[in-house]
Design a protein around this motif. Structure first.
Motif, PDB file in Angstrom:
ATOM      1  N   GLU A  21       6.626  23.753 -14.760  1.00  0.00           N
ATOM      2  CA  GLU A  21       6.360  25.184 -14.957  1.00  0.00           C
ATOM      3  C   GLU A  21       5.188  25.416 -15.893  1.00  0.00           C
ATOM      4  N   VAL A  26       2.290  23.300 -16.062  1.00  0.00           N
ATOM      5  CA  VAL A  26       1.000  22.744 -15.636  1.00  0.00           C
ATOM      6  C   VAL A  26       0.230  23.807 -14.856  1.00  0.00           C
ATOM      7  N   SER A  27      -1.013  24.026 -15.252  1.00  0.00           N
ATOM      8  CA  SER A  27      -1.811  25.058 -14.592  1.00  0.00           C
ATOM      9  C   SER A  27      -2.300  24.568 -13.231  1.00  0.00           C
ATOM     10  N   ASP A  28      -2.796  25.529 -12.454  1.00  0.00           N
ATOM     11  CA  ASP A  28      -3.372  25.215 -11.127  1.00  0.00           C
ATOM     12  C   ASP A  28      -4.431  24.143 -11.228  1.00  0.00           C
ATOM     13  N   LYS A  29      -5.333  24.361 -12.195  1.00  0.00           N
ATOM     14  CA  LYS A  29      -6.475  23.462 -12.325  1.00  0.00           C
ATOM     15  C   LYS A  29      -5.988  22.065 -12.683  1.00  0.00           C
ATOM     16  N   SER A  30      -5.025  22.001 -13.609  1.00  0.00           N
ATOM     17  CA  SER A  30      -4.506  20.693 -14.018  1.00  0.00           C
ATOM     18  C   SER A  30      -3.848  19.995 -12.828  1.00  0.00           C
ATOM     19  N   GLN A  31      -3.135  20.766 -12.019  1.00  0.00           N
ATOM     20  CA  GLN A  31      -2.515  20.190 -10.822  1.00  0.00           C
ATOM     21  C   GLN A  31      -3.576  19.599  -9.901  1.00  0.00           C
ATOM     22  N   PHE A  32      -4.608  20.394  -9.705  1.00  0.00           N
ATOM     23  CA  PHE A  32      -5.685  19.961  -8.801  1.00  0.00           C
ATOM     24  C   PHE A  32      -6.358  18.713  -9.349  1.00  0.00           C
ATOM     25  N   TYR A  41      -5.839  27.353  -7.383  1.00  0.00           N
ATOM     26  CA  TYR A  41      -7.108  26.913  -7.976  1.00  0.00           C
ATOM     27  C   TYR A  41      -8.118  26.551  -6.891  1.00  0.00           C
ATOM     28  N   ILE A  92       3.454  29.495 -12.127  1.00  0.00           N
ATOM     29  CA  ILE A  92       4.774  29.670 -12.745  1.00  0.00           C
ATOM     30  C   ILE A  92       5.383  31.025 -12.374  1.00  0.00           C
ATOM     31  N   ILE A  99       0.850  -1.213   0.000  1.00  0.00           N
ATOM     32  CA  ILE A  99       0.000   0.000   0.000  1.00  0.00           C
ATOM     33  C   ILE A  99       0.880   1.255   0.000  1.00  0.00           C
TER      34      ILE A  99
END
Lengths: 298, 655
Positions: free
Chosen positions: A158, A160-166, B340, B321, A139
């Protein structure tokens, strides 16, 4: 049919194992008390006759604790060390007690005395410890690759957007949560098999655990989801009830203790129900296999 | 002297007439300096190049032989600059990582080449690798009233690792990017005993000090980029793939701008102030939080300090960034910080927004020297940030407002100060780069805010607000020093409280701002002893006492107090008796110990020093009170919950 039948027989076996559940509760209670009682003494000594405790009436007050100065640092180091010790001791104790529980919920009407229960605990302790260690390790590795690595990659990127990270983290978390019942199934089938076959080694039990989990995957997985759902509902009830309950009198605090321990016993009951249901499912799978072999022989 | 003064005023007005009013109805400041910039962003080379025409008016009575300019971007030239030596690390090895500013041409109003007269100097540390301050010897010294005009062609390379300024991909935050005048301080201004330039190097832990200026800025950049700045947009013209935007800013201390194709733009209005918010498109859900927090700050500071005088305000929530650009202020432009997803109970984005906006007042309008007195902007601003957050987001929940945990903004600052092992290392009155052992943040932000809250506790909230209203009235669009602030405090407190706190409040600042001591008051004991009957040969003549002594319920009760710390502040002491009586005593807090003694048919049950927790500087609230009937229930409750959650934790984590 298999799911409801396993859940039903598992529930009945769990009811029969109520004495064993109370023994497990008592052992864990004593273990945690060893950690919490000195902590409580430290807190009461540190605050002494101060009225700052009035600020704690509304919950944790960070300022009140940090003002303790060096005493706060001592309490925190005791807290972290104590928590680690409790976790490690709890790991051993859980392996020990789980062996007894699986032995107790193996079949109908197994009402065992405490000496029988501890006998079963001792008999399978080594194998259960090894199974727990290996499955916990699996696990942990899954957590590392499914959650930690993607989290590190997207947070260092550098582009990847915030939303994509989330979204990445939500997907990673979901995948991990979906995988978790599988690992629990393997662990439970392994231990149920070991409890039923005293001569089997821990490694062969784990092999059997994987075999049982995937030979009847759909039913096993759905049953495990239902059992986890029951535990989640209890968890939600606990989170809604306990943190916001802030008694200010000694009687109120005692009532809180009683209610919280009853909830914990309920939690142990649900966990044992999981063990018993998986054991029942295993029995059904084994019986099915036997019938198939018999038919083939005929 | 009078003739000189008249000459100065006439020349100034003539020069100011060259810069007509656009943003405000009338000038807000003296406008000793002004800048016209026409630049081009090269997205391939990551440079900003162009021409600058700037002026400096010698408003002093001195003959000034030179001018000094900040070339801040040179702090990113190598790892040997003062900023990187202080900070450690490196801007990077590649050319793309470095930042610098090159002067291609430099001439005066007559066209005389001043490049041979340029010299890089390091007034703070003598570091020859630091090129952040440029001294230019003038062909003719600037006489009182003279206006020095310079024409500069420059190229600024932006660094790749954003530290307030720089680029990341196609995100740009362009700050500290052009040659900028230092501040000429004539004798008598702030702490100057003789006239001279105040132009410090770029340090790791310092910010800036500038004159209020007028900026006319033309920027040519890729048309796809959304631009934000501290100025008012005058025009925007597209030309193929490029566009040129023109901004006008008046009476601000710095001009910065940002460009990025990924910005979403939100507009809002508070009274006559047009608010623009730039944030990544995928953070649109955060826009409402950000806009309401900045309006809270506008409202509160307008009400309690003074009006926000500009009709525009832009703030930026940089993308991940460009996170290094977050949390910085350029008066009418500032940067916040969020992401976000930020849980609604966690008010960190609002806190950053309120704080950075507050700098429009504390160093934007009240343009103190951030190099030399960082407490005067960061500390004062933190104090107001905490008041705003705790007013609008809950007295106990300014920072975290969850049903399981509440944490006020002022408590956060106090915890930071109280728990710092270095809180007594230096006084609060140091040059920003002189704070040792990493204490700059704690000392200039938190400690200052905490002693300002303490001052408010002593003199009262309304008097404190009047202090800042008067501070604003006297010093807005000027350069106040710490001493000027103290003078305002003294005047307002004297006016409103007479001699209640002595002839002045210097005793307070000597201990808090200039001192290194801590404040800690303690209740060391409660003694309730039965009054013994006179026995033997006694001359007791007190009939009342003789009458009392005939009963068994006469007590002498004592509240025993101690001053543990060095700081001496007046404190309230609340004493509660078993018959329900309460007595509020006032202790000047000067003695090392103090007993309050009472005789009567009652016993002391509890004693509280500073019962309303007004003295935020007190580093230990635990010992501020004592009771003969301590309630252990809250602690037992906490221990019970720890036990229950440990049990559940074990049960969940173990298979």
């Amino acid at each position: 049919m298999k799911i409801s039948g396993s859940l039903r027989s598992g529930f009945m076996w769990t009811l029969n194992a109520k004495n064993s559940i109370l023994i497990v509760w008592f052992c864990i209670f004593i273990l945690v008390l060893v950690f919490v009682f000195p902590l409580r003494r430290s807190l009461t000594t540190a605050f002494g006759a101060s009225m700052i405790t009035g600020k704690l009436a509304d919950g944790i007050n960070i300022e009140a604790f940090t003002d303790l100065g060096p005493a706060f640092k001592s309490i925190m180091s005791f807290f972290t060390a104590g928590l680690m010790f409790t976790f490690l001791a709890g790991f051993l104790l859980n392996s020990f007690l789980t062996a007894g529980l699986f032995g107790n919920v193996r079949k109908d009407s197994v009402k065992c005395s405490s000496s029988e229960f501890f006998g079963m605990c001792a008999g399978n302790f080594g194998a259960f410890l090894l199974i727990s260690l290996l499955i916990t390790l699996i696990i942990g590795i899954a957590f590392l690759f499914i959650i930690v690595v993607p989290a590190a990659i997207v947070s260092l990127s550098e582009t990847v957007s915030d939303k994509s990270q989330f979204v990445t983290m939500v997907i990673a978390g979901s995948v991990f949560l979906l995988l978790l019942p599988v690992m629990l199934l393997v662990a439970d089938y392994s231990r149920a098999f070991k409890a039923a076959n005293e001569d089997a080694s821990a490694f062969s039990a784990i092999g059997k655990g994987f075999s049982f989990a995937f030979s009847n995957f759909r039913e096993s997985y759905m049953m495990m989801l239902l059992l986890i759902l029951a535990q989640v509902i209890l968890g939600v009830i606990v989170m809604l009830l306990l943190p916001g309950w802030r008694p200010v009198t000694g009687g109120g605090v005692f009532l809180l203790l009683i209610v919280s321990q009853l909830l914990f016993i309920l939690r142990l009951f649900l966990k044992t129900w999981r063990y018993a249901s998986v054991t029942s499912m295993m029995n059904e799978i084994e019986a099915g296999n036997t019938r198939t072999i018999d038919k083939m022989e005929l | 002297m009078k003739i000189r003064l008249v000459l100065i005023i006439i020349l100034s007005n003539v020069f100011l007439s060259l810069y007509p009013q656009i943003v405000n109805l009338k000038p807000l400041s003296e406008r000793i300096t002004g800048y016209k910039l026409d630049v081009r962003l090269n997205p391939d080379k990551k440079t900003v190049t162009g021409d600058m025409q700037a002026f400096w008016v010698n408003r002093s009575a001195d003959t000034v032989p030179d001018i000094r300019l900040h070339l801040y971007m040179n702090a990113f030239r190598s790892n040997r600059t003062t900023m990187y030596r202080e900070m450690g690390g490196s801007p990077g090895n590649d050319e793309k990582d470095l930042g610098w500013i090159e002067i291609n041409s430099f001439s005066d109003k007559n066209g005389a080449d001043l490049i041979p007269r340029m010299q890089y100097i390091s007034p703070d540390d003598g570091n020859r690798d630091d090129r952040t301050v440029l001294r230019v010897l003038l062909p003719q010294p600037a006489m009182p009233g003279d206006t020095v005009i310079i024409n500069v062609n420059f190229e600024t390379k932006l660094p790749s690792r954003i530290r307030r300024t720089g680029y990341s991909g196609d995100f740009y935050f362009v700050a500290q990017w052009f040659p900028k005048f230092g501040v000429y301080e004539p004798a008598g201004m702030r702490y100057a005993s003789k006239g001279g330039w105040n132009c410090h190097q770029f340090h790791a832990t310092s910010e800036f000090y500038s004159n209020h200026s007028v900026y006319d800025v033309r920027i040519t950049l890729p048309a796809s980029h959304v631009v934000g700045s501290g100025g008012m947009l005058i025009s925007e013209k597209a030309d193929g793939n490029m566009k040129t935007v023109t901004y006008r800013a008046e009476d601000i201390v710095d001009f910065a701008w940002t460009a990025w194709p990924g910005y979403a733009v939100f507009n809002d209005k508070w009274k006559n102030v047009n608010i623009t918010l730039l944030m990544p498109k995928d953070r649109v859900k955060q826009a409402g939080r950000q806009l309401s927090s900045v309006k809270h700050a506008l409202e509160y500071l307008d009400m309690n300090v003074g009006p926000y005088p500009w009709p525009h305000l832009t703030f930026v929530d940089p993308p991940n960034i460009g996170a290094g650009a977050g949390g910085m202020e350029y008066t009418t432009l500032f940067t916040s910080s969020s992401s976000y997803f930020v849980p609604p109970f966690f008010h960190m984005p609002e806190m950053v927004t309120v704080h950075e906006f507050g700098h429009a007042y504390f160093m934007g309008m009240l343009a103190s020297n951030e190099f030399e007195e960082p407490w005067l902007d960061e500390g004062v601003n933190s104090y107001w940030e905490e008041k705003i957050m705790d007013t609008y987001y809950g007295n106990n929940s300014g920072l975290i407002d969850h049903r399981f945990l509440k944490f006020s903004d002022v408590s956060s600052a106090r915890v930071s100060y109280v728990t710092s092992p270095s809180r007594q290392l230096v006084s609060n009155n140091e040059y920003s780069w002189n704070y040792p052992h990493g204490t700059y943040g704690m000392m200039s932000y938190q400690k200052t805010a905490i002693w300002l809250h303490t001052l408010e506790g002593i003199i009262g909230t309304e008097t404190m607000n009047n202090v800042f209203r008067e501070y604003y009235r006297r010093w807005a669009f000027k350069h106040p020093s710490g001493r000027d602030f103290i003078n305002v405090v003294n005047d307002v407190v004297r006016k409103e409280h007479g001699q209640e706190f002595g002839p002045d409040m210097n005793w307070f600042f000597d201990q808090t701002l200039y001192g290194t001591g801590i404040c800690d008051y303690k209740v060391s004991g409660i003694v309730n002893s039965k009054y013994s009957k006179p026995e033997g040969k006694t001359d007791t003549a007190d009939a009342e006492v003789r009458a009392w002594s005939s009963t068994d319920s006469l007590y002498i009760s004592k509240a025993q107090l101690e001053r543990v710390g060095e700081v001496k502040l007046p404190v309230d002491v609340l004493i509660h008796f078993d018959n329900g009586d309460e007595v509020l005593e006032r202790w000047d807090g000067k003695e090392r110990y103090k007993d309050f003694e009472y005789k009567g048919y009652k016993q002391i049950v509890w004693v509280k020093i500073d019962p309303e927790y007004k003295i935020k500087m007190d580093v230990d609230y635990v010992n501020n009170s004592m009771t003969t009937e301590p309630s252990k229930a809250p602690l037992h409750r906490i221990a019970n919950k720890i036990m229950t959650f440990t049990q559940f934790f074990l049960s969940i984590m173990l298979l």
